[in-house]
Design a protein around this motif. Structure first.
Motif, PDB file in Angstrom:
ATOM      1  N   GLY A 268       1.522   9.087   0.855  1.00  0.00           N
ATOM      2  CA  GLY A 268       1.341  10.520   1.050  1.00  0.00           C
ATOM      3  C   GLY A 268       0.331  11.172   0.148  1.00  0.00           C
ATOM      4  N   ILE A 269       0.193  12.469   0.397  1.00  0.00           N
ATOM      5  CA  ILE A 269      -0.690  13.315  -0.407  1.00  0.00           C
ATOM      6  C   ILE A 269       0.065  14.597  -0.692  1.00  0.00           C
ATOM      7  N   GLY A 270       0.114  14.992  -1.950  1.00  0.00           N
ATOM      8  CA  GLY A 270       0.757  16.252  -2.312  1.00  0.00           C
ATOM      9  C   GLY A 270       2.258  16.111  -2.478  1.00  0.00           C
TER      10      GLY A 270
ATOM     11  N   HIS B 209       2.834   8.085  -3.842  1.00  0.00           N
ATOM     12  CA  HIS B 209       1.573   7.550  -4.344  1.00  0.00           C
ATOM     13  C   HIS B 209       0.947   6.726  -3.218  1.00  0.00           C
ATOM     14  N   LYS B 210      -0.281   6.331  -3.422  1.00  0.00           N
ATOM     15  CA  LYS B 210      -1.011   5.467  -2.494  1.00  0.00           C
ATOM     16  C   LYS B 210      -0.875   5.989  -1.055  1.00  0.00           C
TER      17      LYS B 210
ATOM     18  N   THR C 119       8.581   8.541  -6.947  1.00  0.00           N
ATOM     19  CA  THR C 119       9.920   8.724  -7.518  1.00  0.00           C
ATOM     20  C   THR C 119      10.444   7.359  -7.947  1.00  0.00           C
ATOM     21  N   VAL C 120      10.908   7.253  -9.182  1.00  0.00           N
ATOM     22  CA  VAL C 120      11.517   5.999  -9.636  1.00  0.00           C
ATOM     23  C   VAL C 120      12.889   6.335 -10.227  1.00  0.00           C
ATOM     24  N   TRP C 121      13.885   5.655  -9.744  1.00  0.00           N
ATOM     25  CA  TRP C 121      15.254   5.874 -10.216  1.00  0.00           C
ATOM     26  C   TRP C 121      15.667   4.706 -11.115  1.00  0.00           C
TER      27      TRP C 121
ATOM     28  N   PHE D 211       0.831  -1.218   0.000  1.00  0.00           N
ATOM     29  CA  PHE D 211       0.000   0.000   0.000  1.00  0.00           C
ATOM     30  C   PHE D 211       0.857   1.257   0.000  1.00  0.00           C
ATOM     31  N   TYR D 212       2.180   1.060   0.087  1.00  0.00           N
ATOM     32  CA  TYR D 212       3.082   2.219  -0.026  1.00  0.00           C
ATOM     33  C   TYR D 212       3.378   2.505  -1.498  1.00  0.00           C
ATOM     34  N   GLY D 213       3.839   3.695  -1.779  1.00  0.00           N
ATOM     35  CA  GLY D 213       4.206   4.056  -3.159  1.00  0.00           C
ATOM     36  C   GLY D 213       5.131   5.270  -3.167  1.00  0.00           C
TER      37      GLY D 213
END
Ligand code: NAD
Length: 497
Positions: free
Chosen positions: A471-473, A467-468, A449-451, A423-425
Protein backbone atom coordinates in the motif's frame (compact mmCIF):
# COMPACT_ATOMS: atom_id res chain seq x y z
CA UNK A 1 -30.58 18.63 6.54
CA UNK A 2 -28.61 21.68 5.48
CA UNK A 3 -25.86 23.64 7.20
CA UNK A 4 -26.89 27.13 8.33
CA UNK A 5 -24.50 29.99 7.59
CA UNK A 6 -24.25 32.26 10.64
CA UNK A 7 -23.68 36.02 10.72
CA UNK A 8 -19.92 35.59 11.26
CA UNK A 9 -19.73 33.68 8.00
CA UNK A 10 -19.32 30.27 9.64
CA UNK A 11 -21.62 27.43 8.81
CA UNK A 12 -23.15 25.18 11.40
CA UNK A 13 -25.66 22.37 11.57
CA UNK A 14 -29.01 23.69 12.74
CA UNK A 15 -30.04 22.37 16.15
CA UNK A 16 -32.75 20.20 14.60
CA UNK A 17 -30.06 18.64 12.43
CA UNK A 18 -27.89 17.57 15.36
CA UNK A 19 -28.79 14.07 16.35
CA UNK A 20 -28.16 12.87 19.86
CA UNK A 21 -28.59 9.41 21.36
CA UNK A 22 -32.18 10.11 22.28
CA UNK A 23 -33.18 11.47 18.89
CA UNK A 24 -31.54 8.49 17.21
CA UNK A 25 -33.57 6.07 19.28
CA UNK A 26 -36.67 7.93 18.06
CA UNK A 27 -35.91 6.95 14.43
CA UNK A 28 -37.79 4.29 12.55
CA UNK A 29 -35.63 1.19 12.16
CA UNK A 30 -34.20 0.81 8.66
CA UNK A 31 -36.12 -1.37 6.22
CA UNK A 32 -34.04 -4.25 4.84
CA UNK A 33 -36.26 -5.03 1.85
CA UNK A 34 -35.12 -2.46 -0.71
CA UNK A 35 -31.64 -1.11 -1.36
CA UNK A 36 -30.83 2.16 -3.05
CA UNK A 37 -28.07 4.31 -4.40
CA UNK A 38 -27.96 7.55 -2.44
CA UNK A 39 -27.41 10.64 -4.60
CA UNK A 40 -27.79 14.13 -3.16
CA UNK A 41 -29.77 12.81 -0.19
CA UNK A 42 -32.23 10.90 -2.40
CA UNK A 43 -32.71 7.14 -2.38
CA UNK A 44 -32.64 6.05 -6.03
CA UNK A 45 -33.15 2.85 -7.92
CA UNK A 46 -31.78 2.17 -11.42
CA UNK A 47 -33.36 0.71 -14.56
CA UNK A 48 -31.06 -2.28 -14.41
CA UNK A 49 -30.49 -4.10 -11.12
CA UNK A 50 -28.41 -7.07 -10.00
CA UNK A 51 -27.82 -9.10 -6.86
CA UNK A 52 -25.00 -10.75 -4.95
CA UNK A 53 -25.12 -14.36 -3.77
CA UNK A 54 -25.38 -15.66 -0.21
CA UNK A 55 -22.14 -17.70 -0.14
CA UNK A 56 -23.48 -20.27 2.34
CA UNK A 57 -26.69 -21.11 0.47
CA UNK A 58 -25.94 -19.84 -3.05
CA UNK A 59 -29.33 -18.09 -2.94
CA UNK A 60 -29.82 -14.61 -4.33
CA UNK A 61 -29.42 -11.65 -2.03
CA UNK A 62 -31.73 -8.64 -2.58
CA UNK A 63 -31.57 -6.66 -5.82
CA UNK A 64 -29.31 -3.61 -5.81
CA UNK A 65 -28.84 -0.76 -8.31
CA UNK A 66 -26.40 -0.80 -11.21
CA UNK A 67 -25.20 2.80 -11.44
CA UNK A 68 -24.67 4.38 -14.84
CA UNK A 69 -22.10 6.97 -15.91
CA UNK A 70 -24.91 9.54 -15.62
CA UNK A 71 -25.47 8.52 -11.96
CA UNK A 72 -21.74 8.98 -11.35
CA UNK A 73 -21.84 12.46 -12.91
CA UNK A 74 -24.83 13.47 -10.77
CA UNK A 75 -23.26 12.13 -7.57
CA UNK A 76 -20.02 13.97 -8.36
CA UNK A 77 -21.91 17.21 -8.97
CA UNK A 78 -23.81 16.82 -5.68
CA UNK A 79 -20.62 16.02 -3.77
CA UNK A 80 -18.88 19.04 -5.27
CA UNK A 81 -21.81 21.32 -4.41
CA UNK A 82 -22.00 20.02 -0.84
CA UNK A 83 -18.27 20.34 -0.26
CA UNK A 84 -17.83 24.07 0.47
CA UNK A 85 -20.76 24.38 2.91
CA UNK A 86 -19.70 21.17 4.69
CA UNK A 87 -16.07 22.30 4.92
CA UNK A 88 -17.33 25.54 6.49
CA UNK A 89 -19.13 23.67 9.31
CA UNK A 90 -16.89 24.00 12.39
CA UNK A 91 -14.75 20.96 13.15
CA UNK A 92 -16.48 20.37 16.49
CA UNK A 93 -19.86 20.23 14.77
CA UNK A 94 -18.59 17.74 12.23
CA UNK A 95 -17.17 15.63 15.08
CA UNK A 96 -20.63 15.62 16.73
CA UNK A 97 -22.31 14.57 13.48
CA UNK A 98 -19.90 11.62 13.06
CA UNK A 99 -20.49 10.61 16.69
CA UNK A 100 -24.25 10.74 16.14
CA UNK A 101 -23.83 8.52 13.05
CA UNK A 102 -21.83 6.08 15.19
CA UNK A 103 -24.67 6.03 17.75
CA UNK A 104 -27.16 5.46 14.96
CA UNK A 105 -25.16 2.52 13.62
CA UNK A 106 -24.86 1.06 17.09
CA UNK A 107 -28.63 1.25 17.47
CA UNK A 108 -28.98 -0.76 14.23
CA UNK A 109 -26.17 -3.19 15.09
CA UNK A 110 -28.25 -6.36 15.18
CA UNK A 111 -29.93 -5.76 11.83
CA UNK A 112 -26.60 -4.91 10.15
CA UNK A 113 -24.93 -7.97 11.72
CA UNK A 114 -27.63 -10.40 10.58
CA UNK A 115 -27.51 -9.01 7.07
CA UNK A 116 -23.71 -9.13 7.06
CA UNK A 117 -23.82 -12.86 7.79
CA UNK A 118 -26.32 -13.36 4.96
CA UNK A 119 -24.43 -11.25 2.45
CA UNK A 120 -20.80 -11.78 3.40
CA UNK A 121 -20.98 -15.23 5.01
CA UNK A 122 -19.10 -14.57 8.24
CA UNK A 123 -20.42 -16.18 11.46
CA UNK A 124 -22.89 -13.98 13.30
CA UNK A 125 -20.65 -13.38 16.35
CA UNK A 126 -17.89 -12.13 14.04
CA UNK A 127 -20.42 -10.00 12.17
CA UNK A 128 -21.35 -8.38 15.49
CA UNK A 129 -17.64 -7.83 16.17
CA UNK A 130 -17.30 -6.09 12.80
CA UNK A 131 -20.15 -3.74 13.74
CA UNK A 132 -18.59 -3.04 17.16
CA UNK A 133 -15.26 -2.28 15.48
CA UNK A 134 -16.98 0.01 12.95
CA UNK A 135 -18.66 2.02 15.70
CA UNK A 136 -15.42 2.18 17.70
CA UNK A 137 -13.42 3.32 14.66
CA UNK A 138 -15.89 6.12 13.93
CA UNK A 139 -15.86 7.26 17.55
CA UNK A 140 -12.07 7.19 17.76
CA UNK A 141 -11.79 9.13 14.50
CA UNK A 142 -14.29 11.74 15.67
CA UNK A 143 -12.31 12.18 18.88
CA UNK A 144 -9.11 13.14 17.04
CA UNK A 145 -8.21 16.81 16.68
CA UNK A 146 -6.53 18.14 13.56
CA UNK A 147 -3.55 20.16 14.76
CA UNK A 148 -2.67 23.71 13.79
CA UNK A 149 1.13 23.86 14.07
CA UNK A 150 2.69 27.21 14.94
CA UNK A 151 6.32 28.41 14.98
CA UNK A 152 7.83 31.87 15.43
CA UNK A 153 10.75 32.94 13.29
CA UNK A 154 11.85 36.49 14.11
CA UNK A 155 9.24 38.83 12.71
CA UNK A 156 7.18 36.02 11.28
CA UNK A 157 4.66 33.59 12.67
CA UNK A 158 4.54 30.37 10.67
CA UNK A 159 1.35 28.36 10.79
CA UNK A 160 0.67 24.97 9.25
CA UNK A 161 -2.98 24.10 8.91
CA UNK A 162 -4.78 21.21 7.32
CA UNK A 163 -7.59 21.90 4.88
CA UNK A 164 -9.99 19.40 3.26
CA UNK A 165 -9.22 18.18 -0.24
CA UNK A 166 -12.74 18.22 -1.70
CA UNK A 167 -14.62 15.21 -3.04
CA UNK A 168 -13.30 11.80 -1.99
CA UNK A 169 -14.18 8.37 -3.33
CA UNK A 170 -14.04 5.37 -0.97
CA UNK A 171 -13.68 2.00 -2.69
CA UNK A 172 -14.39 -0.93 -0.40
CA UNK A 173 -13.67 -4.70 -0.67
CA UNK A 174 -15.98 -7.56 0.37
CA UNK A 175 -14.14 -8.94 3.41
CA UNK A 176 -15.16 -6.21 5.93
CA UNK A 177 -17.75 -4.27 3.95
CA UNK A 178 -19.19 -2.26 6.84
CA UNK A 179 -16.03 -1.64 8.88
CA UNK A 180 -13.93 -0.47 5.96
CA UNK A 181 -16.68 1.83 4.65
CA UNK A 182 -17.20 3.49 8.04
CA UNK A 183 -13.47 4.14 8.48
CA UNK A 184 -13.36 5.99 5.17
CA UNK A 185 -16.57 7.92 5.82
CA UNK A 186 -15.56 9.08 9.32
CA UNK A 187 -12.10 10.34 8.33
CA UNK A 188 -13.29 12.05 5.14
CA UNK A 189 -16.27 13.72 6.76
CA UNK A 190 -14.73 14.92 10.01
CA UNK A 191 -11.97 16.65 8.03
CA UNK A 192 -14.58 18.49 5.93
CA UNK A 193 -14.57 16.49 2.70
CA UNK A 194 -17.53 14.88 1.00
CA UNK A 195 -17.37 11.21 0.03
CA UNK A 196 -18.91 8.76 -2.44
CA UNK A 197 -18.70 5.14 -1.29
CA UNK A 198 -18.45 2.27 -3.76
CA UNK A 199 -19.12 -1.09 -2.10
CA UNK A 200 -17.84 -4.31 -3.64
CA UNK A 201 -20.27 -5.90 -6.14
CA UNK A 202 -19.98 -9.03 -3.96
CA UNK A 203 -21.30 -7.25 -0.82
CA UNK A 204 -23.16 -4.17 -2.06
CA UNK A 205 -26.32 -4.15 0.04
CA UNK A 206 -24.85 -3.57 3.52
CA UNK A 207 -22.83 -0.59 2.25
CA UNK A 208 -25.92 0.88 0.60
CA UNK A 209 -27.89 0.59 3.86
CA UNK A 210 -25.02 2.15 5.81
CA UNK A 211 -25.07 5.26 3.64
CA UNK A 212 -28.88 5.35 3.68
CA UNK A 213 -28.55 5.51 7.49
CA UNK A 214 -25.93 8.27 7.19
CA UNK A 215 -28.54 10.55 5.56
CA UNK A 216 -30.01 11.09 9.04
CA UNK A 217 -26.83 12.83 10.19
CA UNK A 218 -25.34 14.67 7.23
CA UNK A 219 -26.58 17.18 4.65
CA UNK A 220 -27.41 15.92 1.12
CA UNK A 221 -24.35 15.21 -1.00
CA UNK A 222 -21.94 14.84 1.93
CA UNK A 223 -22.08 11.03 2.10
CA UNK A 224 -23.32 9.23 -1.02
CA UNK A 225 -23.15 5.66 -2.29
CA UNK A 226 -23.25 4.03 -5.71
CA UNK A 227 -23.48 0.32 -6.37
CA UNK A 228 -22.68 -0.99 -9.80
CA UNK A 229 -20.85 -3.44 -11.99
CA UNK A 230 -17.20 -3.67 -12.97
CA UNK A 231 -17.35 -0.31 -14.81
CA UNK A 232 -18.15 1.71 -11.73
CA UNK A 233 -14.70 1.71 -10.10
CA UNK A 234 -13.14 2.84 -13.37
CA UNK A 235 -15.69 5.65 -13.87
CA UNK A 236 -15.18 6.91 -10.33
CA UNK A 237 -11.38 6.84 -10.38
CA UNK A 238 -11.10 8.44 -13.85
CA UNK A 239 -13.66 11.14 -13.13
CA UNK A 240 -12.11 14.64 -13.00
CA UNK A 241 -14.07 15.76 -9.90
CA UNK A 242 -12.60 13.75 -6.99
CA UNK A 243 -9.46 15.01 -5.29
CA UNK A 244 -8.88 11.77 -3.44
CA UNK A 245 -9.35 8.03 -3.84
CA UNK A 246 -9.23 5.90 -0.72
CA UNK A 247 -8.98 2.33 -1.94
CA UNK A 248 -8.92 -0.92 0.02
CA UNK A 249 -8.52 -4.08 -2.00
CA UNK A 250 -5.99 -6.20 -3.84
CA UNK A 251 -2.55 -5.03 -4.91
CA UNK A 252 -3.52 -5.90 -8.49
CA UNK A 253 -6.50 -3.50 -8.50
CA UNK A 254 -4.65 -0.91 -6.40
CA UNK A 255 -2.18 -0.44 -9.25
CA UNK A 256 -5.05 0.17 -11.69
CA UNK A 257 -6.58 2.69 -9.28
CA UNK A 258 -3.30 4.55 -9.03
CA UNK A 259 -3.03 4.64 -12.80
CA UNK A 260 -6.55 6.08 -13.22
CA UNK A 261 -6.00 8.55 -10.39
CA UNK A 262 -2.77 9.78 -11.97
CA UNK A 263 -4.69 11.41 -14.86
CA UNK A 264 -5.69 14.32 -12.62
CA UNK A 265 -3.15 13.70 -9.83
CA UNK A 266 -5.77 12.62 -7.32
CA UNK A 267 -4.36 11.80 -3.92
CA UNK A 268 -4.50 8.08 -3.21
CA UNK A 269 -4.50 5.98 -0.10
CA UNK A 270 -4.02 2.35 -1.07
CA UNK A 271 -4.63 -0.34 1.55
CA UNK A 272 -3.69 -3.53 -0.30
CA UNK A 273 -2.85 -7.19 0.07
CA UNK A 274 -0.54 -8.88 2.53
CA UNK A 275 1.43 -12.04 3.20
CA UNK A 276 1.92 -11.68 6.95
CA UNK A 277 4.48 -13.99 8.54
CA UNK A 278 4.23 -15.18 12.15
CA UNK A 279 7.68 -15.98 13.53
CA UNK A 280 7.46 -18.54 16.33
CA UNK A 281 10.63 -18.77 18.42
CA UNK A 282 11.63 -22.00 20.16
CA UNK A 283 10.83 -20.70 23.66
CA UNK A 284 7.07 -20.40 23.26
CA UNK A 285 4.34 -22.93 23.80
CA UNK A 286 1.25 -21.75 21.92
CA UNK A 287 -1.33 -23.56 19.86
CA UNK A 288 -3.87 -20.88 18.96
CA UNK A 289 -1.98 -19.28 16.05
CA UNK A 290 -4.53 -20.99 13.80
CA UNK A 291 -7.11 -18.47 14.98
CA UNK A 292 -5.16 -15.67 13.32
CA UNK A 293 -4.80 -17.64 10.08
CA UNK A 294 -8.40 -18.81 9.77
CA UNK A 295 -10.53 -16.00 11.21
CA UNK A 296 -12.96 -14.70 8.56
CA UNK A 297 -11.98 -17.88 6.64
CA UNK A 298 -8.51 -16.42 6.08
CA UNK A 299 -9.99 -13.43 4.23
CA UNK A 300 -8.26 -10.72 6.23
CA UNK A 301 -5.55 -8.55 4.73
CA UNK A 302 -3.38 -9.02 7.83
CA UNK A 303 -4.28 -12.64 8.61
CA UNK A 304 -1.27 -14.85 9.26
CA UNK A 305 -0.42 -16.17 5.80
CA UNK A 306 2.94 -17.83 6.55
CA UNK A 307 3.74 -19.60 9.84
CA UNK A 308 7.52 -19.63 10.41
CA UNK A 309 8.53 -21.91 13.29
CA UNK A 310 11.93 -22.55 14.84
CA UNK A 311 13.14 -25.96 13.65
CA UNK A 312 13.70 -27.15 17.24
CA UNK A 313 9.96 -27.10 18.00
CA UNK A 314 8.37 -27.51 14.58
CA UNK A 315 7.06 -31.07 15.10
CA UNK A 316 5.53 -30.38 18.51
CA UNK A 317 4.19 -27.04 17.30
CA UNK A 318 2.69 -28.57 14.16
CA UNK A 319 0.90 -31.28 16.16
CA UNK A 320 -0.62 -28.71 18.52
CA UNK A 321 -1.62 -26.53 15.58
CA UNK A 322 -3.27 -29.48 13.84
CA UNK A 323 -5.24 -30.36 17.00
CA UNK A 324 -6.42 -26.76 17.35
CA UNK A 325 -7.35 -26.47 13.66
CA UNK A 326 -9.36 -29.72 13.73
CA UNK A 327 -11.52 -28.20 16.45
CA UNK A 328 -12.53 -25.21 14.26
CA UNK A 329 -16.07 -25.74 12.97
CA UNK A 330 -16.93 -24.84 9.37
CA UNK A 331 -20.53 -23.99 8.49
CA UNK A 332 -23.31 -21.53 7.81
CA UNK A 333 -22.80 -18.39 9.86
CA UNK A 334 -25.90 -18.79 12.05
CA UNK A 335 -25.07 -22.34 13.16
CA UNK A 336 -24.00 -22.67 16.76
CA UNK A 337 -20.23 -22.73 17.31
CA UNK A 338 -19.17 -22.02 13.71
CA UNK A 339 -15.71 -20.46 13.39
CA UNK A 340 -15.29 -20.50 9.60
CA UNK A 341 -18.12 -19.43 7.34
CA UNK A 342 -17.89 -19.96 3.57
CA UNK A 343 -15.39 -18.19 1.36
CA UNK A 344 -17.19 -15.04 0.27
CA UNK A 345 -17.80 -15.53 -3.46
CA UNK A 346 -17.50 -17.98 -6.31
CA UNK A 347 -14.52 -16.23 -7.90
CA UNK A 348 -12.60 -16.38 -4.62
CA UNK A 349 -13.77 -19.97 -4.03
CA UNK A 350 -12.33 -21.05 -7.37
CA UNK A 351 -9.09 -19.16 -6.66
CA UNK A 352 -8.63 -20.83 -3.25
CA UNK A 353 -9.47 -24.24 -4.72
CA UNK A 354 -6.62 -23.64 -7.14
CA UNK A 355 -4.23 -23.81 -4.19
CA UNK A 356 -5.80 -27.14 -3.20
CA UNK A 357 -5.16 -28.40 -6.73
CA UNK A 358 -1.46 -27.67 -6.13
CA UNK A 359 -1.47 -30.26 -3.31
CA UNK A 360 -1.58 -33.15 -5.75
CA UNK A 361 0.24 -31.41 -8.58
CA UNK A 362 3.25 -30.44 -6.42
CA UNK A 363 3.03 -33.40 -3.98
CA UNK A 364 2.53 -31.07 -1.02
CA UNK A 365 2.41 -32.54 2.50
CA UNK A 366 -0.91 -31.84 4.21
CA UNK A 367 -0.69 -31.40 8.00
CA UNK A 368 -4.44 -30.93 8.38
CA UNK A 369 -7.40 -30.40 6.01
CA UNK A 370 -6.65 -30.72 2.32
CA UNK A 371 -10.07 -31.98 1.19
CA UNK A 372 -13.16 -29.81 0.80
CA UNK A 373 -16.71 -30.74 1.79
CA UNK A 374 -18.45 -30.19 -1.60
CA UNK A 375 -22.22 -29.63 -1.79
CA UNK A 376 -23.95 -26.26 -1.54
CA UNK A 377 -22.04 -23.17 -0.45
CA UNK A 378 -18.46 -22.04 -0.89
CA UNK A 379 -17.05 -23.95 2.09
CA UNK A 380 -13.34 -24.67 2.43
CA UNK A 381 -11.78 -26.84 5.16
CA UNK A 382 -8.99 -25.04 7.07
CA UNK A 383 -5.75 -26.47 5.76
CA UNK A 384 -2.10 -26.34 6.77
CA UNK A 385 0.60 -27.42 4.35
CA UNK A 386 3.72 -28.78 6.03
CA UNK A 387 6.91 -27.13 4.76
CA UNK A 388 6.22 -26.54 1.06
CA UNK A 389 9.02 -25.21 -1.14
CA UNK A 390 9.89 -21.56 -0.45
CA UNK A 391 9.06 -20.67 -4.05
CA UNK A 392 5.73 -22.52 -4.14
CA UNK A 393 2.63 -20.49 -5.02
CA UNK A 394 1.24 -20.98 -1.51
CA UNK A 395 4.32 -19.38 0.06
CA UNK A 396 4.60 -16.54 -2.47
CA UNK A 397 0.98 -15.53 -3.27
CA UNK A 398 -1.93 -14.39 -1.13
CA UNK A 399 -4.62 -17.11 -1.37
CA UNK A 400 -7.05 -15.04 0.76
CA UNK A 401 -8.67 -18.21 2.05
CA UNK A 402 -8.15 -20.81 4.82
CA UNK A 403 -4.96 -22.47 3.57
CA UNK A 404 -1.60 -21.60 5.06
CA UNK A 405 1.98 -22.89 4.81
CA UNK A 406 4.03 -23.99 7.83
CA UNK A 407 7.72 -23.20 7.33
CA UNK A 408 10.86 -23.53 9.45
CA UNK A 409 13.90 -21.43 10.36
CA UNK A 410 17.12 -22.10 12.25
CA UNK A 411 18.34 -18.63 13.24
CA UNK A 412 16.76 -15.24 13.81
CA UNK A 413 18.58 -13.91 10.73
CA UNK A 414 17.02 -16.65 8.62
CA UNK A 415 13.57 -15.90 10.07
CA UNK A 416 13.94 -12.21 9.23
CA UNK A 417 15.20 -12.93 5.75
CA UNK A 418 12.34 -15.36 5.01
CA UNK A 419 9.76 -13.01 6.53
CA UNK A 420 10.95 -10.16 4.30
CA UNK A 421 11.20 -12.32 1.19
CA UNK A 422 7.95 -10.99 -0.32
CA UNK A 423 6.82 -7.90 -2.17
CA UNK A 424 4.11 -7.48 0.46
CA UNK A 425 4.75 -5.61 3.71
CA UNK A 426 1.48 -5.29 5.59
CA UNK A 427 1.91 -6.99 8.98
CA UNK A 428 3.95 -9.56 10.89
CA UNK A 429 4.05 -11.06 14.36
CA UNK A 430 6.91 -12.37 16.50
CA UNK A 431 6.21 -14.83 19.29
CA UNK A 432 8.85 -15.27 22.02
CA UNK A 433 9.19 -15.16 25.81
CA UNK A 434 12.36 -13.11 25.30
CA UNK A 435 10.94 -9.64 24.66
CA UNK A 436 14.30 -8.06 23.81
CA UNK A 437 14.89 -10.73 21.16
CA UNK A 438 11.35 -10.39 19.79
CA UNK A 439 11.66 -6.61 19.63
CA UNK A 440 15.00 -6.87 17.85
CA UNK A 441 13.44 -9.13 15.22
CA UNK A 442 10.37 -6.86 14.97
CA UNK A 443 12.47 -3.82 14.11
CA UNK A 444 14.02 -5.65 11.14
CA UNK A 445 10.72 -6.63 9.55
CA UNK A 446 9.57 -4.61 6.51
CA UNK A 447 5.91 -4.22 7.43
CA UNK A 448 3.57 -1.42 8.43
CA UNK A 449 2.41 -3.19 11.59
CA UNK A 450 4.44 -5.64 13.66
CA UNK A 451 2.99 -7.34 16.71
CA UNK A 452 4.92 -9.08 19.49
CA UNK A 453 3.12 -12.00 21.16
CA UNK A 454 -0.16 -10.96 19.59
CA UNK A 455 -1.63 -10.44 16.12
CA UNK A 456 -4.66 -8.49 14.88
CA UNK A 457 -4.43 -5.86 17.66
CA UNK A 458 -5.73 -2.66 16.10
CA UNK A 459 -6.11 0.74 17.72
CA UNK A 460 -7.95 3.22 15.48
CA UNK A 461 -5.96 6.09 17.03
CA UNK A 462 -2.78 4.63 15.50
CA UNK A 463 -1.83 4.70 11.79
CA UNK A 464 -2.30 1.56 9.73
CA UNK A 465 -0.78 1.00 6.31
CA UNK A 466 1.47 -1.19 4.23
CA UNK A 467 5.11 -1.11 3.25
CA UNK A 468 6.24 -2.15 -0.23
CA UNK A 469 3.36 -3.33 -2.46
CA UNK A 470 0.94 -3.60 0.47
CA UNK A 471 0.00 0.00 0.00
CA UNK A 472 0.61 3.70 0.03
CA UNK A 473 -0.34 6.01 2.89
CA UNK A 474 -2.30 5.32 6.04
CA UNK A 475 -5.77 4.98 7.41
CA UNK A 476 -6.53 5.52 11.11
CA UNK A 477 -4.98 7.96 13.53
CA UNK A 478 -3.81 11.47 12.73
CA UNK A 479 -2.00 10.22 9.61
CA UNK A 480 -5.34 8.88 8.38
CA UNK A 481 -7.02 12.24 8.94
CA UNK A 482 -4.21 14.17 7.26
CA UNK A 483 -4.53 11.88 4.24
CA UNK A 484 -7.82 13.69 3.51
CA UNK A 485 -6.18 17.11 3.78
CA UNK A 486 -3.87 19.50 2.03
CA UNK A 487 -1.29 21.08 4.27
CA UNK A 488 -1.08 24.83 3.99
CA UNK A 489 1.88 26.74 5.40
CA UNK A 490 1.24 30.38 6.19
CA UNK A 491 4.15 32.80 6.69
CA UNK A 492 2.63 35.74 8.54
CA UNK A 493 5.04 38.69 8.70
CA UNK A 494 3.98 41.71 10.70
CA UNK A 495 4.89 45.11 9.29
CA UNK A 496 4.42 48.45 10.95
CA UNK A 497 2.17 50.84 9.07
P1 NAD B 1 -10.42 -6.16 -5.31
O1 NAD B 1 -9.17 -5.39 -5.56
O2 NAD B 1 -10.83 -7.19 -6.29
O3 NAD B 1 -11.67 -5.17 -5.20
C1 NAD B 1 -11.71 -4.10 -4.27
C2 NAD B 1 -12.67 -3.04 -4.76
O4 NAD B 1 -12.14 -2.47 -5.96
C3 NAD B 1 -14.06 -3.56 -5.11
O5 NAD B 1 -15.02 -2.61 -4.69
C4 NAD B 1 -14.01 -3.63 -6.62
O6 NAD B 1 -15.29 -3.55 -7.24
C5 NAD B 1 -13.17 -2.42 -6.96
N1 NAD B 1 -12.54 -2.42 -8.28
C6 NAD B 1 -12.29 -3.46 -9.10
N2 NAD B 1 -11.66 -3.03 -10.23
C7 NAD B 1 -11.51 -1.69 -10.10
C8 NAD B 1 -10.92 -0.68 -10.92
N3 NAD B 1 -10.35 -0.95 -12.09
N4 NAD B 1 -10.93 0.61 -10.47
C9 NAD B 1 -11.46 0.90 -9.26
N5 NAD B 1 -12.04 -0.01 -8.44
C10 NAD B 1 -12.06 -1.30 -8.87
O7 NAD B 1 -10.27 -6.76 -3.83
P2 NAD B 1 -11.25 -7.74 -3.07
O8 NAD B 1 -11.12 -9.10 -3.69
O9 NAD B 1 -12.59 -7.11 -2.93
O10 NAD B 1 -10.58 -7.75 -1.60
C11 NAD B 1 -9.54 -8.63 -1.25
C12 NAD B 1 -8.20 -7.93 -1.25
O11 NAD B 1 -8.27 -6.76 -0.46
C13 NAD B 1 -7.10 -8.78 -0.63
O12 NAD B 1 -5.94 -8.67 -1.42
C14 NAD B 1 -6.88 -8.14 0.73
O13 NAD B 1 -5.60 -8.38 1.28
C15 NAD B 1 -7.14 -6.71 0.43
N6 NAD B 1 -7.50 -5.96 1.64
C16 NAD B 1 -6.60 -5.06 2.14
C17 NAD B 1 -6.88 -4.39 3.31
C18 NAD B 1 -5.90 -3.40 3.91
O14 NAD B 1 -6.31 -2.64 4.77
N7 NAD B 1 -4.65 -3.39 3.50
C19 NAD B 1 -8.09 -4.62 3.97
C20 NAD B 1 -8.98 -5.52 3.43
C21 NAD B 1 -8.68 -6.20 2.25
Amino acid sequence: MTPVVTSDGHASLSSSDRKTDSSVSGHEPLSWVSFYNVINGNLETTKETRCSINPATEENNPQVPVATQEDVDRAMAAAQKAFKPWAAVPYAERQKAVLAFADGLEAEKEAFSKFLTQEQGKPIHFARMELDAAVAWMRATAALELPVEKTNDGDKEIIVRYTPLGVAVGIVPWNFPILLATGKIAAAIVTGNTIIIKPSPFTPAGGLKLVELAQRYFPPGVVQVLSGDDNLGIWLTYHPTPAKISFTGSTFTGKKVMESASKTLKRVTLELGGKDPAIICEDVDIDDIATFAFLNSGQICFAIKRILVHEKIITKFRDALVKHTKALKVGEGNEEGVFLGPVQNLMQFERVKGFFADIEKDSLKVAVGGKNPGGKGYFITPTIIDQPAEDSRLVVEEPFGPIVPLLSFATDEEAISKANNTFYGLGASIWSGDIARANAIAEKIDAGTVWVNCHFEMDPRMPFGGHKQSGIGNEQGLAGLKSYCNSQTLYLRKISV
